[in-house]
Design an enzyme around this catalytic site. Structure first.
Site, mmCIF file in Angstrom:
data_model
loop_
_atom_site.group_PDB
_atom_site.id
_atom_site.type_symbol
_atom_site.label_atom_id
_atom_site.label_comp_id
_atom_site.label_asym_id
_atom_site.label_seq_id
_atom_site.Cartn_x
_atom_site.Cartn_y
_atom_site.Cartn_z
ATOM 1 N N GLU A 1 49.044 9.016 -4.400
ATOM 2 C CA GLU A 1 49.618 8.761 -5.736
ATOM 3 C C GLU A 1 51.116 9.043 -5.745
ATOM 4 O O GLU A 1 51.602 9.851 -4.953
ATOM 5 C CB GLU A 1 48.952 9.692 -6.755
ATOM 6 C CG GLU A 1 47.800 9.079 -7.523
ATOM 7 C CD GLU A 1 48.255 8.180 -8.662
ATOM 8 O OE1 GLU A 1 49.383 7.650 -8.615
ATOM 9 O OE2 GLU A 1 47.473 8.012 -9.606
ATOM 10 N N ASP A 2 51.832 8.432 -6.672
ATOM 11 C CA ASP A 2 53.242 8.753 -6.871
ATOM 12 C C ASP A 2 53.382 10.060 -7.650
ATOM 13 O O ASP A 2 54.118 10.954 -7.280
ATOM 14 C CB ASP A 2 53.981 7.609 -7.600
ATOM 15 C CG ASP A 2 53.292 7.179 -8.900
ATOM 16 O OD1 ASP A 2 52.180 7.669 -9.202
ATOM 17 O OD2 ASP A 2 53.866 6.334 -9.610
ATOM 18 N N PHE B 1 60.383 12.910 -17.902
ATOM 19 C CA PHE B 1 60.156 11.583 -17.344
ATOM 20 C C PHE B 1 61.031 11.374 -16.115
ATOM 21 O O PHE B 1 62.225 11.642 -16.137
ATOM 22 C CB PHE B 1 60.449 10.492 -18.376
ATOM 23 C CG PHE B 1 59.907 9.171 -17.946
ATOM 24 C CD1 PHE B 1 58.559 8.888 -18.073
ATOM 25 C CD2 PHE B 1 60.740 8.216 -17.365
ATOM 26 C CE1 PHE B 1 58.038 7.688 -17.636
ATOM 27 C CE2 PHE B 1 60.224 7.009 -16.928
ATOM 28 C CZ PHE B 1 58.879 6.738 -17.063
ATOM 29 N N ARG C 1 62.049 1.158 -9.609
ATOM 30 C CA ARG C 1 61.145 1.479 -8.486
ATOM 31 C C ARG C 1 61.860 1.430 -7.144
ATOM 32 O O ARG C 1 61.460 2.069 -6.189
ATOM 33 C CB ARG C 1 59.970 0.489 -8.438
ATOM 34 C CG ARG C 1 59.015 0.580 -9.607
ATOM 35 C CD ARG C 1 57.735 -0.167 -9.276
ATOM 36 N NE ARG C 1 56.922 -0.445 -10.445
ATOM 37 C CZ ARG C 1 56.059 0.413 -10.989
ATOM 38 N NH1 ARG C 1 55.919 1.618 -10.473
ATOM 39 N NH2 ARG C 1 55.341 0.078 -12.042
HETATM 40 P P1 IMP Z 1 48.461 10.369 -15.708
HETATM 41 O O1 IMP Z 1 47.199 9.590 -15.911
HETATM 42 O O2 IMP Z 1 49.002 10.913 -17.010
HETATM 43 O O3 IMP Z 1 48.320 11.453 -14.664
HETATM 44 O O4 IMP Z 1 49.587 9.354 -15.248
HETATM 45 C C1 IMP Z 1 49.567 8.792 -13.985
HETATM 46 C C2 IMP Z 1 50.473 7.600 -13.860
HETATM 47 O O5 IMP Z 1 51.410 7.469 -14.926
HETATM 48 C C3 IMP Z 1 51.282 7.743 -12.606
HETATM 49 O O6 IMP Z 1 50.611 7.242 -11.472
HETATM 50 C C4 IMP Z 1 52.545 6.961 -12.942
HETATM 51 O O7 IMP Z 1 52.355 5.601 -12.622
HETATM 52 C C5 IMP Z 1 52.685 7.127 -14.433
HETATM 53 N N1 IMP Z 1 53.626 8.208 -14.756
HETATM 54 C C6 IMP Z 1 53.349 9.455 -15.170
HETATM 55 N N2 IMP Z 1 54.460 10.181 -15.371
HETATM 56 C C7 IMP Z 1 55.485 9.368 -15.040
HETATM 57 C C8 IMP Z 1 56.918 9.544 -15.005
HETATM 58 O O8 IMP Z 1 57.484 10.617 -15.306
HETATM 59 N N3 IMP Z 1 57.636 8.470 -14.596
HETATM 60 C C9 IMP Z 1 57.086 7.280 -14.244
HETATM 61 N N4 IMP Z 1 55.766 7.071 -14.253
HETATM 62 C C10 IMP Z 1 54.967 8.107 -14.656
#
Ligand code: IMP
Length: 179
Positions: free
Chosen positions: A102-103, A156, A169
């Site tokens: 994951e990123d 963010f 990206r």
């Molecule tokens: P989660 O379900 O809230 O854990 O969010 C996961 C996904 O949201 C990540 O795989 C990202 O693609 C996106 N995401 C969450 N936080 C950020 C951020 O700070 N910047 C950009 N994308 C984010």
């Protein structure tokens, strides 16, 4: 340039590429040791993981397979919690050791959902490797989270695969929003 503008938003440098590369190499060394003689399947979560996945896999020297899945669940700067369909998850993972790449783990809801779908396919084991983790944002604890590049504050971030409304990206470094 330490401050950049993406659309109407300003960002400042958080993690330089050198730093990301060094940390990625250390994670790869750990995975090479942990998975020696096991031939894991790396599954990258698109789109955000594409650069991390590429850099990580270049440092993996054990036999392995590589695939990608895609989930669309995120808009703007706040997690919507709306999870859409998972595309590209192969049936061939039964009995395999999976490393999900994951990123970023923010609330953890995306990962929780992906993991549920993966376990249906009956893999031998599942671990998660995420470049970034926002501990203060985590709502769904992920036991499988074994490898984390950096913990970041609940802000963010953009760059190195991560986007702001589809942009950013391609940036080499990771930036955080200034407002
Ligand atoms: P989660 O379900 O809230 O854990 O969010 C996961 C996904 O949201 C990540 O795989 C990202 O693609 C996106 N995401 C969450 N936080 C950020 C951020 O700070 N910047 C950009 N994308 C984010």
């Amino acid at each position: 340039m330490n401050t950049i503008q993406i659309a109407e938003k300003s960002f400042k440098i958080l993690l330089e590429n050198d730093n990301i590369e060094k940390r990625t190499r250390l994670i790869a060394i750990q995975i090479n040791v942990d998975y020696e003689k096991r031939c894991p399947v790396f599954i990258g979560v698109l789109n955000g993981s594409f650069l991390f996945m590429a850099d990580l896999l270049k440092e993996i020297d054990i036999p392995c397979e590589v695939g990608f899945i895609r989930v669309a669940s995120y808009q703007n700067t706040e997690s919507t919690g709306v999870i859409k369909e998972i595309l590209g998850l192969s049936d061939d993972i039964r009995g395999r050791d999976i490393i999900l790449v994951e990123d970023i783990v923010d609330t953890g809801f995306t990962l929780e959902h992906i993991l549920k779908e993966i376990y249906i396919k009956e893999p031998a084991s599942v671990k998660v490797c995420s470049l970034l983790l926002k501990p203060a944002a985590l709502k769904a604890p992920i036991d499988e989270l074994e490898y984390v590049g950096f913990e970041v504050a609940n802000e963010f971030v953009v760059g190195y695969g991560l986007d702001y409304n589809g942009l950013g990206r391609n940036l080499k470094d990771i930036y955080k929003a200034t407002d």
